[in-house]
Design a protein around this motif. Structure first.
Motif, mmCIF file in Angstrom:
data_model
loop_
_atom_site.group_PDB
_atom_site.id
_atom_site.type_symbol
_atom_site.label_atom_id
_atom_site.label_comp_id
_atom_site.label_asym_id
_atom_site.label_seq_id
_atom_site.Cartn_x
_atom_site.Cartn_y
_atom_site.Cartn_z
ATOM 1 N N THR A 196 0.855 -1.192 0.000
ATOM 2 C CA THR A 196 0.000 0.000 0.000
ATOM 3 C C THR A 196 0.880 1.227 0.000
ATOM 4 O OG1 THR A 196 -0.078 0.032 2.421
ATOM 5 C CG2 THR A 196 -1.853 -1.129 1.277
ATOM 6 N N ILE A 197 0.337 2.347 -0.456
ATOM 7 C CA ILE A 197 1.118 3.563 -0.461
ATOM 8 C C ILE A 197 1.272 4.066 0.957
ATOM 9 C CG2 ILE A 197 0.414 4.202 -2.780
ATOM 10 C CD1 ILE A 197 -1.559 6.158 -1.604
ATOM 11 N N HIS A 198 2.252 4.911 1.146
ATOM 12 C CA HIS A 198 2.580 5.439 2.462
ATOM 13 C C HIS A 198 1.351 6.079 3.104
ATOM 14 C CE1 HIS A 198 4.596 7.887 5.501
ATOM 15 N NE2 HIS A 198 5.648 7.120 5.333
ATOM 16 N N ASN A 199 1.164 5.870 4.408
ATOM 17 C CA ASN A 199 -0.015 6.398 5.096
ATOM 18 C C ASN A 199 -0.147 7.899 4.952
ATOM 19 O OD1 ASN A 199 -0.849 3.899 5.978
ATOM 20 N ND2 ASN A 199 0.307 4.006 7.886
ATOM 21 N N GLU A 200 0.972 8.605 4.981
ATOM 22 C CA GLU A 200 0.915 10.053 4.834
ATOM 23 C C GLU A 200 0.367 10.433 3.468
ATOM 24 O OE1 GLU A 200 3.835 13.985 4.898
ATOM 25 O OE2 GLU A 200 4.619 12.001 5.432
ATOM 26 N N ALA A 201 0.792 9.694 2.426
ATOM 27 C CA ALA A 201 0.293 9.964 1.080
ATOM 28 C C ALA A 201 -1.203 9.725 0.996
ATOM 29 C CB ALA A 201 1.031 9.099 0.060
ATOM 30 N N LYS A 202 -1.694 8.720 1.728
ATOM 31 C CA LYS A 202 -3.123 8.431 1.701
ATOM 32 C C LYS A 202 -3.947 9.585 2.242
ATOM 33 C CE LYS A 202 -3.990 3.507 1.586
ATOM 34 N NZ LYS A 202 -4.654 2.381 2.276
ATOM 35 N N ARG A 203 -3.373 10.344 3.160
ATOM 36 C CA ARG A 203 -4.121 11.448 3.759
ATOM 37 C C ARG A 203 -4.142 12.685 2.865
ATOM 38 N NH1 ARG A 203 -1.402 9.551 8.496
ATOM 39 N NH2 ARG A 203 0.195 11.170 8.282
ATOM 40 N N LYS A 204 -3.287 12.714 1.861
ATOM 41 C CA LYS A 204 -3.222 13.862 0.965
ATOM 42 C C LYS A 204 -4.157 13.661 -0.228
ATOM 43 C CE LYS A 204 1.705 14.733 1.882
ATOM 44 N NZ LYS A 204 3.049 14.795 1.246
ATOM 45 N N PRO A 205 -4.717 14.752 -0.776
ATOM 46 C CA PRO A 205 -5.493 14.626 -2.015
ATOM 47 C C PRO A 205 -4.599 14.135 -3.144
ATOM 48 C CG PRO A 205 -5.809 16.784 -0.982
ATOM 49 C CD PRO A 205 -4.660 16.131 -0.276
ATOM 50 N N ALA A 206 -5.096 13.196 -3.912
ATOM 51 C CA ALA A 206 -4.314 12.632 -5.015
ATOM 52 C C ALA A 206 -4.477 13.488 -6.268
ATOM 53 C CB ALA A 206 -4.748 11.207 -5.304
ATOM 54 N N VAL A 207 -3.357 13.808 -6.912
ATOM 55 C CA VAL A 207 -3.357 14.541 -8.175
ATOM 56 C C VAL A 207 -2.572 13.723 -9.192
ATOM 57 C CG1 VAL A 207 -2.773 16.681 -9.368
ATOM 58 C CG2 VAL A 207 -3.450 16.748 -6.957
ATOM 59 N N VAL A 208 -3.192 13.482 -10.338
ATOM 60 C CA VAL A 208 -2.591 12.666 -11.400
ATOM 61 C C VAL A 208 -2.314 13.558 -12.603
ATOM 62 C CG1 VAL A 208 -2.899 10.674 -12.929
ATOM 63 C CG2 VAL A 208 -3.854 10.639 -10.595
ATOM 64 N N PHE A 209 -1.076 13.546 -13.081
ATOM 65 C CA PHE A 209 -0.672 14.368 -14.218
ATOM 66 C C PHE A 209 -0.480 13.482 -15.445
ATOM 67 C CE2 PHE A 209 0.606 16.909 -10.585
ATOM 68 C CZ PHE A 209 0.300 18.209 -10.972
ATOM 69 N N LEU A 210 -1.143 13.850 -16.544
ATOM 70 C CA LEU A 210 -1.038 13.102 -17.798
ATOM 71 C C LEU A 210 -0.342 13.970 -18.840
ATOM 72 C CD1 LEU A 210 -4.601 11.483 -17.933
ATOM 73 C CD2 LEU A 210 -2.480 10.473 -17.061
ATOM 74 N N GLN A 211 0.715 13.456 -19.427
ATOM 75 C CA GLN A 211 1.576 14.206 -20.334
ATOM 76 C C GLN A 211 0.942 14.409 -21.703
ATOM 77 O OE1 GLN A 211 3.496 10.612 -20.187
ATOM 78 N NE2 GLN A 211 3.796 10.381 -22.362
ATOM 79 N N GLY A 212 1.562 15.305 -22.489
ATOM 80 C CA GLY A 212 1.233 15.415 -23.897
ATOM 81 C C GLY A 212 1.928 14.332 -24.700
ATOM 82 N N PHE A 213 1.811 14.399 -26.029
ATOM 83 C CA PHE A 213 2.281 13.297 -26.864
ATOM 84 C C PHE A 213 3.797 13.276 -27.039
ATOM 85 C CE2 PHE A 213 2.875 10.629 -30.559
ATOM 86 C CZ PHE A 213 1.881 9.675 -30.435
ATOM 87 N N GLY A 214 4.457 14.419 -26.959
ATOM 88 C CA GLY A 214 5.853 14.448 -27.351
ATOM 89 C C GLY A 214 6.826 13.811 -26.383
ATOM 90 N N PHE A 215 6.671 14.085 -25.080
ATOM 91 C CA PHE A 215 7.678 13.682 -24.110
ATOM 92 C C PHE A 215 7.081 12.731 -23.078
ATOM 93 C CE2 PHE A 215 8.693 17.888 -25.775
ATOM 94 C CZ PHE A 215 9.948 17.655 -26.309
ATOM 95 N N ASN A 216 7.889 12.309 -22.109
ATOM 96 C CA ASN A 216 7.371 11.409 -21.080
ATOM 97 C C ASN A 216 6.845 12.207 -19.883
ATOM 98 O OD1 ASN A 216 9.672 12.217 -19.672
ATOM 99 N ND2 ASN A 216 10.799 10.341 -20.115
#
Length: 268
Positions: A47-67
């Motif tokens: 499981t992810i770290h307990n502290e991380a679980k308490r934080k709002p999750a933000v997911v970043f999705l890239q554009g096509f050119g780079f990673n």
């Protein structure tokens, strides 16, 4: 990997470790692996770290050119203290790949959502740039319980034939592949010029390293991704988004690919 990029990546890994983010490979199914930059796991790695679980999750999705990391590094460093940051590489970018033949944004969305589930993410805000925004819109449609809100920049719900035609005429390219799958490092420089307001004056050897590291592999698969991205105008129906009031559009006034007019149409 070129020497300049190898040195940069070593430094980046140290910096990201300091803010609690590490590189992780997540098997979605046999033959399909998505690479994430994600909060550090606990010792059991279940499981992810307990502290991380308490934080709002933000997911970043890239554009096509780079990673993922090359697109979102500064956002990762700035926000990791207050948010649980997840930055995947989309399939056929960075460390993500599949032996499946699907190339649609829906399949990308499915793999990203399943990867987040395996990392313990139950609800998140998605931030999508260009191609990542299109994948993000599909995730919001397919997984409304996962995607609570979105920030979309320089993107569309779907890349229709009419949007494709006008955009390519505007920037002077015959196809998306001609722009986004360069044959030389000069093509990488052209992407940087078109996709940034003020391009960084980087030396040619750095662009050569970027080309060698990010644009040599998976050319065939990336062409197929672009082909699967374009839809006929008559086949596109506006999906229903339960999160409609929590979708925020962030645009550049000088965007020559997806203009402010496209942003206004998207808002309406």
């Amino acid at each position: 990997m070129g020497k300049s990029l190898a040195m940069c990546m070593s430094l980046l890994r140290v910096l990201l470790r300091l803010v609690g983010v590490r590189s992780q490979a997540v098997e979605i199914e046999p033959g399909t692996v998505v690479h994430f930059w994600a909060p550090v796991e606990n010792r059991s790695k279940t499981t992810i770290h307990n502290e991380a679980k308490r934080k709002p999750a933000v997911v970043f999705l890239q554009g096509f050119g780079f990673n993922g990391i090359s697109t979102w590094l500064f956002q990762m460093l700035a926000l990791a203290k207050d948010y649980a940051i997840y930055v995947p590489d989309l399939l056929f970018f960075g460390g993500s790949a599949t032996d499946r033949t699907e190339r649609s944004p829906a399949f990308q969305a499915e793999c990203m959502a399943k990867g987040l589930e395996k990392l313990g993410v139950e609800k998140c805000t998605l931030v999508g740039l260009s191609y990542g925004g299109m994948v993000g819109f599909k995730m919001a449609e397919m997984y409304p319980d996962l995607v609570d809100s979105m920030v979309v920049s320089c993107s569309v719900m779907a890349l229709t034939e009419s949007i494709t035609r006008s955009a390519l005429e505007r920037i002077g390219f015959s196809s998306w592949a001609h722009l986004l799958i360069p044959e030389t490092f000069e093509g990488v420089k052209k992407i940087a010029e078109l996709c940034t307001f003020k391009s960084l004056a980087l030396p040619d050897f750095f662009y050569r390293d970027i080309f060698q590291d990010m644009f040599i592999n998976y050319k065939k698969e990336r062409v197929e991704l672009l082909e699967a991205l374009v839809v006929k105008d008559k086949d596109f129906d506006i999906p229903n988004y339960p999160q409609a009031q929590r979708i925020h559009l962030l645009w550049g006034e000088e965007d020559v690919i997806f203009t402010k007019e496209i942003a206004r149409n998207l808002k309406e």
